[in-house]
Design an enzyme around this catalytic site. Sequence first.
Site, PDB file in Angstrom:
ATOM      1  N   GLY A 156       0.813  -1.211   0.000  1.00 35.05           N
ATOM      2  CA  GLY A 156       0.000   0.000   0.000  1.00 35.05           C
ATOM      3  C   GLY A 156       0.843   1.255   0.000  1.00 35.05           C
ATOM      4  CE1 TYR A 157       5.546   1.187   1.126  1.00 35.66           C
ATOM      5  CE2 TYR A 157       7.121   2.021  -0.478  1.00 35.66           C
ATOM      6  CZ  TYR A 157       6.862   1.459   0.747  1.00 35.66           C
ATOM      7  OH  TYR A 157       7.896   1.169   1.581  1.00 35.66           O
TER       8      TYR A 157
ATOM      9  CB  THR B 261       0.489  -5.837  -7.612  1.00 30.72           C
ATOM     10  OG1 THR B 261       0.913  -4.700  -8.356  1.00 30.72           O
ATOM     11  CG2 THR B 261       0.646  -7.088  -8.461  1.00 30.72           C
TER      12      THR B 261
ATOM     13  CD  GLU C 121      15.491  -8.351  -3.318  1.00 31.03           C
ATOM     14  OE1 GLU C 121      15.944  -8.853  -4.357  1.00 31.03           O
ATOM     15  OE2 GLU C 121      16.003  -8.530  -2.201  1.00 31.03           O
TER      16      GLU C 121
END
Lengths: 396, 379
Positions: free
Chosen positions: A127-128, A161, A244
């Site tokens: 949830g960005y 997503t 990452e």
Amino acid sequence: MDLNYTAEDLAFRDQVRTYLEANLPQDLQQKVLNHKRLSREDFVRWHKILAKQGWVATGWPAEYGGTGWTATQRHIFEEECARAGTPAILPFGVNMVAPVIMAFGNQAQKDYYLPRILSCEDWWCQGYSEPGSGSDLASLKTRAERDGDHYIVNGQKTWTTLAQHADMIFCLVRTDTGVRKQEGISFLLIDMKTPGITVRPIIMLDEEHEVNEVFFDNVKVPVENLIGEENKGWTYAKYLLGHERTNIAAVGRAKRELQFLKRIAAKHQKNGLPLIDDAVYASKVASLEVELMALEITVLRVISQDSGRPGPEASLLKIKGTEIQQRLTELMVEAVGPYGLPFDPAFLEGATEHSIVGDDDAAPLAPYYFNFRKTSIYGGSNEIQKNIITQMILGL
Amino acid sequence: MDFNLTQEQTQFADALRRWVEKDYGFEQRKQIIESAEGISDKAWGGLAELGALALPVPEEQGGFNGSAIDMLVIMQELGRGIVIEPYFATVMGAEFLKKSGKHADVLEQIAGGEVKLANALGERQSRHELFDIATTASKNGDGFVLNGSKTVVLHGAQADKLIVSARSSGAQRDTNGISLFIVDANAVGVSRRDYRTIDGYRAADISFSNVQVGADALLSAVDGGWELLDAVADYGVTLLCAESIGIMEAITAATLDYLKTRQQFGVPIGKFQVLQHRMAEMFMEMEQARSMATLAAVKIASDDVEERRRTVSAAKVRIGQAAKYIGQQAVQLHGGMGVTNELPVAHMFKRLTTIELTLGDTDHHLARFVAQPGFKSAA
């Protein structure tokens, strides 16, 4: 200078290859290789198979159940997975929220969440993004107000997503509006079953339900779900974004797709000859292959330089990697010509064995092409990546 | 994998860079271009003293038997300084001798800086196909008689000896029937027309009129010279790729510097996003090109001929694309100053352009890459 893998690296590669041959279910492999759509069960199934082997968290330290592999080993593993056609291990739990929990979470959070991420008990989503804050992430507006032992969350996230499958969402929320926009943000973990959360599908160009809007209407989140300190979320968010980035270029997958492209270009004809014998088309494929060769070496250079934690060079890898992926899908559609037109969702979902028109290779390609337009936009658009190169590397 | 240079390689690069900065500055270079000779004996002596000429030569002939990676280091530095001495021509010529195992004495002289070579391979009709040879070599007793003409031979008039490709049998475009010779540049019947090239180099058109050479001039098997010619041309390509990387580094640095200093509308022009993104593209092009130059330098030694060919061609393609983009953008970003002949940037752009046209252009190598069996068998 020595551009050969060491004997240990080669032995490791053989070990991975042997494992994949024995453990990757053929039906899953066929779906991936043929560009079919994967279900929640497909992702979970492969995740659990790899978890049994202890190979899910290739970037985690061994103490948390990770592999503790070197950057080169991780590269080899990713390449072999791509070559074999495994489903992806979705990054949201393993590669995004987990490192944040490890670095900034308390012991209880580590003990509870990390094993569940490893075993895929929880499906995480991110949830960005918000409707008004894309690249300008810090401008986010979703509010979390402290009310005793809870935060009350109100607002909206978007481009989430696979949120339709998710058990948990990690969110950036605004906990202080009276300060500089980066300073009033907190990092919350939210159970998707909490009352007040609504997930609305966004259907993409390829008519697939891959992303969603997530609405929060007075959602009660226990304060123990706060990561680290209140209002320090921006620091954690940046850590996540910078953490990452291996395999960001997806060279392994691109190599596999290049073989696929050549195979269909040999099968489809132009002027009575295989398309791959057409000088104009062949030169496009060759140019792309050369670019991919260069990117592979660039990736290996980056890995060898900073033990798999590339800094701003990751932006180069992201831009070039996504450009290559997009070009591959473009040339695939070109290769099949009119067979790119029929749209066959039943075949894509695996409900029918063969496609309507009978060209099973061709049927998924136009959706695939449309789907891949996202790659130069997500994860920080390629224009934003150029800004990073400009500022961090070139100093402009 | 290890992408690091050895300590020796780094030291060598540093020494060469200091020499270029001190003894081969932009003004000195300009004087050499304008001189009648077009090259500098003093600079050649400097290169010999540094060991740059001995580096590629085998140890038995007094050299250091340098690898293509060693040469990558040298060529990058010479590229950075846009050095116009006949180093590339000589080193490529030396590779013919090394691979042929003949004329050890000449290799020794090269290492000592006493002999320069040039490679007379291209002809008017051949464009980038080095097997397209009309020059003839007819048997004459133990030796041969050469007839024909070669065009745009880099540093052909400055060379003491020439490596010459000639047809000893077969049709004009056959790969069979090619023989390679080393010929004294002043031999009877050799005539050379020297001229300047657009990038400040020298080249020559050379004709051979009943030039008599002995059996010892033969560098390849009779009629069997193609493999050697192809291999050495690939070696030459890797040298040019390395040189390009040095030039691209220098031209990119100069452009970045210009963006940080040149003021317009009250700010450095590097504050404008459209120019920033152009610069970011240049950076990415350079890194991709650098990867391919490195790969080619490693693969040139491969025994797998197809792998060598496809990698070298891929490198020439990628570097040709990068060089064109970077060169053109460097000029564009320099604005009016970029189209003058006054800045090093202009000369770097010109050299990048001529490299693209040397030993096969981008389209030539793209086609060669496609023609390798591996391109389709992968399908």
